[in-house]
Design an enzyme around this catalytic site. Sequence first.
Site, PDB file in Angstrom:
ATOM      1  N   SER A 234       0.876  -1.443   0.116  1.00 35.68           N
ATOM      2  CA  SER A 234       0.077   0.057  -0.021  1.00 35.68           C
ATOM      3  C   SER A 234       0.915   1.328  -0.058  1.00 35.68           C
ATOM      4  O   SER A 234       0.361   2.238   0.636  1.00 35.68           O
ATOM      5  CB  SER A 234      -0.997   0.036   1.113  1.00 35.68           C
ATOM      6  N   ARG A 235       1.974   0.901  -0.778  1.00 34.36           N
ATOM      7  CA  ARG A 235       2.796   2.438  -0.791  1.00 34.36           C
ATOM      8  C   ARG A 235       3.510   2.948   0.703  1.00 34.36           C
ATOM      9  O   ARG A 235       3.883   3.982   0.613  1.00 34.36           O
ATOM     10  CB  ARG A 235       2.113   3.456  -1.498  1.00 34.36           C
TER      11      ARG A 235
END
Length: 592
Positions: free
Chosen positions: A565-566
């Site tokens: 999710s970055r």
Amino acid sequence: MVITNRGLLSSSSSCSHLLSLICCGSEKWAPRSKRLQCRISSLAQSSSTQFGKLSCQSLDQHNLSARRPAVANWSSLTCQASRKEHYSKPLILRSQCQFTTFAGSSQISHKTVQAQAAASTMPSTVQNSQESDSISYISQANAAAIDELLMGPLGFSVDQLMELAGLSVATAVAEVYGVGTYPRVLVICGPGNNGGDGLVAARHLHHFGYKPSIVYPKRTDKPLYKGLVTQLESLAIPFLSESDLPPLLKDNYDIVVDAMFGFSFKGKPRPPFDTLLNRITIRNEAGAENAGSPFVVSVDIPSGWHVEEGDTEETGFMPDMLVSLTAPKSCAKYFTGAHHFLGGRFVPPAVVKTYGLKLPAYPGTSMCVRIGKQTSIDVASLRENYVGHELTEEQANPDPLKQFQAWFEDAVSAGVYEPNAMTLATADADGKPSARLVLLKGYDERGFVWFTNYGSRKAAELEANPRAALVFFWDKYNRSVRIEGSVEKISRMESETYFHSRPRGSQLGANVSSQSSVIEGRHILEQCYKDLLEKYNDGSAIPMPNWGGYRLHPVTVEFWQGRESRLHDRLRYTLTSKDGEEPTWIIERLAP
Ligand SMILES: NC(=O)C1=CN([C@@H]2O[C@H](COP(=O)(O)OP(=O)(O)OC[C@H]3O[C@@H](n4cnc5c(N)ncnc54)[C@H](OP(=O)(O)O)[C@@H]3O)[C@@H](O)[C@H]2O)[C@H](O)CC1
Ligand SMILES: [K+]
């Protein structure tokens, strides 16, 4: 009037009673013919006091069939015109749809709308196959004959070929659908060797980090298959029955591998494969409400297709990816999905010669090769979800060189291609930046070393502004390292030592190239290389030109670990010195 074409949606409001028409022309291709579909829907719902009828007629002579005729709540009606027609002839569907609304037995309104959709061009793969003779397509009989040749006079065993076929499928899947983003795979295996390829592919996918599950409803007692099942069971790979599958496959799976039938398929799929095929076909038919369904990868042949003629039953099954084995079967000409690969890197010259096969070369050590171009690449949608690794403050070595060494060794063991390739960014005296890839040739406590031509653009920029940045990227671990610092030339002796350790070809190449200068053409380089080759063909030492090494002394080193999710890990080491003390590295975490 609503005119639609392939892929376009348009709507027309039928003002008096909240009805609207959506007509979407979509081409479906079958062997030697094309078929055009037109979906017509009303967006209004019936009420307790009113009901409606929706009907559709062809304005041409086409056979227009309505899938759901005259529905009471007029929610949707799908019409389909089909005509066996040569590819080159355009097929146009003009239809007239009527909406009639009633209150009780009285007709209260009637609306007629005309729609047109056209299919006028050939699908790209058919065009390719007709216009290009770069690849062979083989018949069902030849596929079986090649199999016999391989496993008879040519000395192969079925286990061997199946292992290579399944490995090809797994590597092709991994090339297109990265394990970080699409880890959940359902492999549906049929009763024959195509099913065996699926079992082998599942095992390799497991070892690549995927989470395969298997549906294998018609098992055989042959030792080969029993062995494959045992191997999978020993890896705790689940075998499911059809009833274990969720109502929506997308809830549990990112990819479905269709290993139901291969080149021995005949007739229509029998139970339970008919139902299983329907479940993976629905994605192609159902449109938006099913968006996000698993990607379907077919092994050798889209199951249920005629081995030579394609989707003769007009089921609409079109996998997203096809991995043809040995050579594409004739039905592959009608494959219009996004990814077509060839696998089965075992075809000996005798087979190529006997069957006059034209097959693409496999790159490097790859087990699969893409056939044709990818139909469309949506650059914005290219994304990986980085899972599996982390970099915490506790794990990070206090010495950035040691941390670099640990990651570099990981990259080497993971088989990263040229793990020492790094982007070198420099800037001229005015601060105008430039960047290029170079190879790291050494690192130690003094810094990071690379070699180049001292007359090159980077050399000129380093002369004017002796600072630089280096960036490494190691995709297998989703890791990057950024290093910044001052740069100086290494000693002539160090450069000489390295220069003379290089292959003689590279030494000559360095003498040929006056790097970064404009030249008239490649022939200049080749002529010069030839002249030097002759000059030094006695084995005498090749002099080092205006060439040598640079060393970057790092002052900041940042380690970047891609995370889910970055929310990446970024640890930055900065060389800091307090008054009169030895400089030391401080570590700070940066927001991703
Ligand atoms: N040389 C190579 O390229 C290699 C390819 N391999 C793979 O092998 C398949 C071909 O395998 P084969 O076993 O000959 O055939 P299939 O897997 O296609 O399937 C045969 C079984 O399917 C049944 N069948 C046939 N039609 C139907 C139907 N309409 N409904 C249900 N079942 C059907 C058939 O049963 P029968 O009772 O009809 O005999 C068989 O049980 C090739 O495509 C590659 O994937 C090898 O792995 C390596 C070499
Ligand atoms: K298949």
